[in-house]
Design a protein around this motif. Sequence first.
Motif: not given
Length: 294
Positions: A255-259, A264-267
């Motif tokens: 919801s924040v960074l996209g489907e 690892a990308e969120a970190r």
Amino acid sequence: MSGADPLTARPEVRVRAPAATVRRLLTDVTAWPRIFPAVVHAERLDDGSGGPARVWVLREEHDEVSVVTVRQVVDHDGRSVRFRPDAHADALLPLGEDWSVESPAEGESLVRLDSGVADLAALRAAAEEESAESPVYLEFADSVTVAGAARDVYDFLYRLEDWPEVVPHVATASVREIGPHVRFVEIDNAGPNGPVHTTEAVRIGFPHRTIVEKHRLLPPLASLHLGRWTVEESPGGATVTATHVVVIKEAGVASVLGEGTTLAEARTWIRGALGGNSVVVAEQAREYAERRAR
């Protein structure tokens, strides 16, 4: 009739982590803000491992923070941990009172709360994250060297209400004093191309060395956010360090960074966003302290 008597049954939880991990979290005061939701900060009153601890507890129902001194007793076999608040404690301690930790199987624990009140689910989550070296747990720090006085650096960091005038990403900031060096703070952070994000936190200052904070209003991306500013005197000035502890809420990543965004990308994104903002604040603290040193 089989099963436990509901009048005498004790709260318990099975944890997918070794008993040693659970016991260490219960006895490590630095872990308490992470495993006990109402604990903002905790620290030993001496340099030893068995002395009393001072605990800052958020009382949501009264919108206040109280300070309690707690003694910890660990049985010689390590299976039970007991917390005993001082006689002046004015409410139930959210650390529980009597804990027992057993190992029913390899790599697992059975944790019982024999008396007191505490959030067993938070303890289980922290122990399982640590045991599995879970990618949802993230801790990092950034430091800036200052050719100025540590006291001035601390003063800038503490006076958060002044940040909108000099910190680009802080749109508004408000504070409410609730005790000596204890504040409720609210900040509206504005990204260069993104929406305004509001954060609320409890902030505790220890002049002129440390500021700790625990966030009360969390974004969908996190289930925990702890922050710490440390200011240390160094040759020729001071060093300021910003440390963050974040537990990522996997359900909120998309919801924040996209489907399709991976953990690892969120970190990486969180590390860059929080670390980048902290460095900006630290650089402003450096400029403030160095101007005063001229």
